[in-house]
Scaffold this active site. Structure first.
Site, PDB file in Angstrom:
ATOM      1  N   SER A 275       1.069  -1.343   0.112  1.00  0.00           N
ATOM      2  CA  SER A 275       0.420   0.033  -0.162  1.00  0.00           C
ATOM      3  C   SER A 275       0.698   1.487   0.102  1.00  0.00           C
ATOM      4  O   SER A 275       2.004   1.820   0.285  1.00  0.00           O
ATOM      5  CB  SER A 275      -0.755  -0.216   1.370  1.00  0.00           C
ATOM      6  OG  SER A 275      -1.331   1.506   1.337  1.00  0.00           O
ATOM      7  N   LYS A 281       0.988  -3.775   4.731  1.00  0.00           N
ATOM      8  CA  LYS A 281       0.096  -4.790   3.775  1.00  0.00           C
ATOM      9  C   LYS A 281       0.722  -5.494   2.934  1.00  0.00           C
ATOM     10  O   LYS A 281       2.191  -5.023   2.758  1.00  0.00           O
ATOM     11  CB  LYS A 281      -0.951  -3.755   3.724  1.00  0.00           C
ATOM     12  CG  LYS A 281      -1.967  -3.320   4.425  1.00  0.00           C
ATOM     13  CD  LYS A 281      -3.190  -2.876   3.909  1.00  0.00           C
ATOM     14  CE  LYS A 281      -4.055  -3.437   3.072  1.00  0.00           C
ATOM     15  NZ  LYS A 281      -5.282  -3.245   2.218  1.00  0.00           N
ATOM     16  N   ASN A 283      -1.128  -7.368   0.337  1.00  0.00           N
ATOM     17  CA  ASN A 283      -2.581  -7.497  -0.426  1.00  0.00           C
ATOM     18  C   ASN A 283      -1.822  -8.937  -1.564  1.00  0.00           C
ATOM     19  O   ASN A 283      -1.618  -9.245  -2.689  1.00  0.00           O
ATOM     20  CB  ASN A 283      -3.161  -6.029  -1.950  1.00  0.00           C
ATOM     21  CG  ASN A 283      -3.323  -4.766  -0.325  1.00  0.00           C
ATOM     22  OD1 ASN A 283      -3.916  -5.099   0.914  1.00  0.00           O
ATOM     23  ND2 ASN A 283      -2.719  -3.817  -0.880  1.00  0.00           N
ATOM     24  N   ARG A 314     -28.374 -17.454 -42.300  1.00  0.00           N
ATOM     25  CA  ARG A 314     -26.457 -15.785 -41.106  1.00  0.00           C
ATOM     26  C   ARG A 314     -26.887 -14.867 -41.395  1.00  0.00           C
ATOM     27  O   ARG A 314     -28.033 -14.528 -41.418  1.00  0.00           O
ATOM     28  CB  ARG A 314     -25.417 -15.969 -43.086  1.00  0.00           C
ATOM     29  CG  ARG A 314     -25.124 -17.312 -42.927  1.00  0.00           C
ATOM     30  CD  ARG A 314     -23.406 -17.144 -43.369  1.00  0.00           C
ATOM     31  NE  ARG A 314     -23.553 -16.567 -44.520  1.00  0.00           N
ATOM     32  CZ  ARG A 314     -22.449 -15.638 -45.202  1.00  0.00           C
ATOM     33  NH1 ARG A 314     -21.993 -15.546 -44.671  1.00  0.00           N
ATOM     34  NH2 ARG A 314     -23.103 -15.835 -46.348  1.00  0.00           N
TER      35      ARG A 314
END
Length: 443
Positions: A275, A281, A283, A314
């Site tokens: 972070s 942190k 993550n 088509r």
């Protein structure tokens, strides 16, 4: 070039895209595959006696060497609603008129685009398959290493009963084995040529139509698909397979996210992102992206079902729907698999924390096992009521469940013995052994 999707972004390419998959999804890959189909179609028609052999050889050589600039075909693609007319013109332009007249003989644009798509899908599902096999191997090793590691089994987000962490890992592995089985079943329905001409009858090729189609399939190492202009079920089945694959990975990733929460701490990914303001942190980025890809693919499956709704012989709109949806699914699956493999290289298992979490709330997680143990010496209903009362006391106070049970019933229960019993002997152990044998057989 306009960049709208993160799949095409230079900024997000490492996070949200995949270089290997992109080799078979970019403009040049599509054009190269279309040119290959045009060249092999000419050779097949020559072998069938439909066009001159010298013209076919020249067309095939030109198709193999031509590297058109996608931008140079953009105006023609916008006008025709498909790249093939502009591509055919570029191919004809490098050939003498007598040979150029045999380019794309009796075929229609969708024949070329669809067959080219299948050629590239073959490469992409081979990539997916190889990554699934590698993921199965990594998960099998993890399950085997932790078959005797205790963890809290959880239902509806709440602790339920203790179980083996290896058994939990095997739950992530098992659907991937079935995905390989499904892929083998899908391949014969998917890997086929498209050759139908204007309305699917191949009328322009006359009595050489069937033979030309069979030879083309052999030269491209595909099944002979004849005409499936409006029969898109195999591509929708592929879409479903891609959705199931990322769905299985997404379930695993969601478990990873929950288990790696700070308060839970049972696993950690050492390659996690940091972070800008919170240096503590780590993550779980890989897991987050896998889950995002699973959600993306789940929504796109429904859009591919919409692409089955062709009008008459088509459709331009339903066909274009596939161009918007299927490449995203093929890419998302490759991205999810890559992140899964990367995450398993950096996963850290905190077995002491798993054991510590089992002890939360004074051992009430052993209530079910204790109930059945007491039922050996008293009626089941009586045992259940006794454990219900004991659990309420354990949660409200600071006494371990088994001490309360001993006080209420006189029956002594041992935590270590109970843990050993809950690790997965019997039918669970047999299932796990069988699953691991299947996984190891793929190596």
């Amino acid at each position: 070039m306009i960049q709208v999707s993160p799949f095409d972004s230079g900024l997000y390419q490492t996070l949200l895209s995949d270089t290997e998959a992109g080799l078979w999804l970019n403009d040049q890959a599509q054009l190269s595959a279309m040119l290959k189909v045009e060249g092999e179609l000419a050779m097949a028609q020559a072998e069938a006696g439909l066009i001159p052999a010298d013209a076919a050889a020249a067309i095939a050589a030109a198709a193999a060497s031509l590297i058109p600039d996608p931008a140079s075909l953009a105006a023609g693609t916008a006008s025709a609603g498909v790249p093939v007319p502009a591509l055919v013109k570029a191919l004809k332009d490098v050939l003498p008129a007598e040979q150029a007249r045999w380019v794309h003989f009796g075929a229609t644009s969708q024949d070329i685009v669809d067959t080219a798509l299948i050629l590239n899908c073959r490469e992409l599902i081979a990539l997916h398959e190889s990554r699934i096999r590698a993921l199965i191997g990594a998960l099998a090793d993890l399950a085997e290493a932790h078959r005797n590691t205790l963890i809290a089994g959880r239902t509806r987000t709440q602790q339920a009963v203790p179980m083996s962490f290896g058994f939990k890992v095997a739950q992530w592995l098992s659907p991937l084995l079935r995905q390989l089985e499904r892929l083998e079943e899908l391949k014969p329905r998917l890997l086929k040529t498209q050759l139908g001409g204007a309305v699917g009858t191949l009328a322009a090729m006359g009595d050489k139509a069937d033979l030309s189609g069979q030879i083309l399939a052999r030269r491209l190492d595909l099944a002979c698909g004849s005409n499936w202009h409006t029969q898109r079920d195999a591509l929708v089945e592929l879409s479903g397979w891609l959705g199931l694959s990322t769905g299985a990975l997404g379930k695993m990733a969601q478990d990873w996210l929950l288990m790696s929460q700070t308060e839970v701490g049972e696993i950690r990914f050492s390659n996690g992102g940091g972070s800008s303001t919170m240096p503590q942190k780590c993550n779980p980025v890989n897991a987050e992206i896998i889950l995002a890809m699973a959600r993306q693919n789940a929504g796109l499956v429904g859009q591919m079902h919409q692409a089955m709704l062709h009008e008459h012989e088509r459709s331009g709109s339903s066909w274009a729907q596939e161009w918007l949806v299927l490449p995203q699914q093929l890419m998302a699956t490759a991205v999810a698999l890559r992140h899964g493999l990367e995450a398993l290289q950096f996963i850290e298992i905190n077995a002491p924390c798993m054991l510590r979490n089992l002890g939360a709330f004074n051992g009430v997680i052993y209530a079910e096992a204790a109930t059945f143990e007491l039922a050996r010496s008293m009626p089941r209903d009586q045992a259940a009521q006794l454990l219900k009362d004991a659990c309420q006391q354990a949660i409200a106070g600071d006494e371990h469940l088994f001490k309360i049970v001993a006080r209420l019933s006189g029956v002594q229960l041992d935590v270590a013995q109970m843990q050993q019993r809950l690790l997965g002997d019997g039918a669970t152990g047999v299932w796990l052994d069988t699953l691991l044998q299947q996984a190891h057989a793929l190596r």
